[in-house]
Design a protein around this motif. Sequence first.
Motif, PDB file in Angstrom:
ATOM      1  N   GLY A  79       0.786  -1.228   0.000  1.00 13.09           N
ATOM      2  CA  GLY A  79       0.000   0.000   0.000  1.00 13.09           C
ATOM      3  C   GLY A  79       0.818   1.277   0.000  1.00 13.09           C
TER       4      GLY A  79
ATOM      5  N   HIS B  11      -4.329  -4.999  -0.821  1.00 16.27           N
ATOM      6  CA  HIS B  11      -4.531  -3.556  -0.711  1.00 16.27           C
ATOM      7  C   HIS B  11      -5.140  -3.105  -2.029  1.00 16.27           C
ATOM      8  CE1 HIS B  11      -3.971   0.715  -0.435  1.00 16.27           C
ATOM      9  NE2 HIS B  11      -3.512   0.619   0.795  1.00 16.27           N
ATOM     10  N   LYS B  12      -6.309  -2.481  -1.966  1.00 19.28           N
ATOM     11  CA  LYS B  12      -7.102  -2.199  -3.174  1.00 19.28           C
ATOM     12  C   LYS B  12      -6.390  -1.288  -4.173  1.00 19.28           C
ATOM     13  CE  LYS B  12      -9.732   1.526  -0.911  1.00 19.28           C
ATOM     14  NZ  LYS B  12      -8.779   1.551   0.218  1.00 19.28           N
ATOM     15  N   ASP B  13      -5.462  -0.439  -3.697  1.00 21.93           N
ATOM     16  CA  ASP B  13      -4.809   0.514  -4.587  1.00 21.93           C
ATOM     17  C   ASP B  13      -3.454   0.018  -5.085  1.00 21.93           C
ATOM     18  OD1 ASP B  13      -6.925   2.325  -4.226  1.00 21.93           O
ATOM     19  OD2 ASP B  13      -6.028   3.061  -2.373  1.00 21.93           O
TER      20      ASP B  13
ATOM     21  N   LEU C 109      -0.405   2.019   5.898  1.00 24.16           N
ATOM     22  CA  LEU C 109      -1.226   0.853   5.564  1.00 24.16           C
ATOM     23  C   LEU C 109      -0.579   0.062   4.439  1.00 24.16           C
ATOM     24  CD1 LEU C 109      -4.816   2.417   5.655  1.00 24.16           C
ATOM     25  CD2 LEU C 109      -3.618   1.183   7.467  1.00 24.16           C
TER      26      LEU C 109
ATOM     27  N   TYR D 114      -1.537  -2.887   3.839  1.00 26.74           N
ATOM     28  CA  TYR D 114      -2.667  -3.661   3.307  1.00 26.74           C
ATOM     29  C   TYR D 114      -3.956  -3.064   3.871  1.00 26.74           C
ATOM     30  CZ  TYR D 114      -1.694  -5.825   7.848  1.00 26.74           C
ATOM     31  OH  TYR D 114      -1.436  -6.027   9.189  1.00 26.74           O
ATOM     32  N   ASP D 115      -5.097  -3.477   3.308  1.00 25.24           N
ATOM     33  CA  ASP D 115      -6.396  -2.938   3.743  1.00 25.24           C
ATOM     34  C   ASP D 115      -6.838  -3.539   5.083  1.00 25.24           C
ATOM     35  OD1 ASP D 115      -6.669  -1.337   1.514  1.00 25.24           O
ATOM     36  OD2 ASP D 115      -7.732  -2.850   0.342  1.00 25.24           O
ATOM     37  N   ASN D 116      -7.741  -2.802   5.750  1.00 24.56           N
ATOM     38  CA  ASN D 116      -8.396  -3.292   6.985  1.00 24.56           C
ATOM     39  C   ASN D 116      -7.408  -3.656   8.093  1.00 24.56           C
ATOM     40  OD1 ASN D 116     -10.894  -3.088   5.618  1.00 24.56           O
ATOM     41  ND2 ASN D 116     -10.503  -5.080   4.661  1.00 24.56           N
TER      42      ASN D 116
END
Length: 365
Positions: A70, A239-241, A317, A319-321
Amino acid sequence: MTKRIKDILNQENFSKEDLIELMKIDNKEDLDLLFKKAYEIKEKYVGRKVYYRGLIEISNKCIKNCKYCGIRRDNQKVERFSMSKEEIMEAVKWIYENNYASLALQSGERQDEEFVAFIEDLVKTVKEFSNGKLGITLSLGEQSKETYKRWFEAGAHRYLLRIESTNLDIYKHLHPMDNKHLFEVRKRCLEYLREVGYQVGTGVMIGLPNQTEEDLVNDILFYKEMDIDMIGMGPYILHKDTPLGKEWKDIVVSEEKRVELGLKMIAITRILLKDVNIAATTALQGLDPEGREKGLLAGANILMPTATALEHKGKYLLYDNKPGINDSVEKAKEDMDKKVKSIGDEIVYGEWGDSIHFKEKKNKI
């Protein structure tokens, strides 16, 4: 199947095939046997003890462009930050006053002289502030041998540099092939760290698409071959991005499966390597609210509660969450204390909790 697993677990020595069979366990009964054996070995070699490393994520600026991360250089959506020396020392003071005895400094990767000198000065300041009482782990990526030496001479004594995967095809898929992300360089850095005198840590991402049980066993055999002292590894979280966050969104194995693989990696590493330090990572908790306790019960003995300033936590971040980004340091500590005590392990305050594996090697010299 269970008799075969029992037989393997009762052996002193393990073939690669034995380890692959353990990694392929797919039923609760055998999993429980595996975790029980790993916990027995933890108890025998390192004790039912947990050591804290107060984690300070000092900057998310990074020159690398790893495709899963991320804070990769090309992610324009990240609000970049670098904590000032004063901000970092506030966190250091909190860690010291709460008797963690050890801290870990982590950041995105930089190799410029300004950064190298900043870390050198910071490590010296931490040592002076604590009268040498705080142990220091660094996780600051690939550097020259000279840089590692400067930081070691300033007072750092443990270094974590994750290999991420020892399968070269996977490694190349995780990283852009632009001469800044070479497996050979990363491996050589681990050798430099050993030569300089650090306790050397590495680790991998677990549960990647196309990663086999044999790949994961090869990762553990790499730890052994490299004579690693401490392991920090955890399940892969998207990670969405990031390029791989998009590419793997629909093909990554379930969260439950990734947690299970993460716990198996901890257990088999403990069974094979016995006296190394193994962290129950935040990523485990990111996929399972009880992930860290399960990690301890599978053989881990290190936890890294974050002490990053609250205003910056949400910017670091990978990674997500990520769990706990809105928690104060006090709440993070309180939650972790409760969790460790709930499984009957002892939190050891006031001790560095150095790798017994490293100490044993020193004694043999």
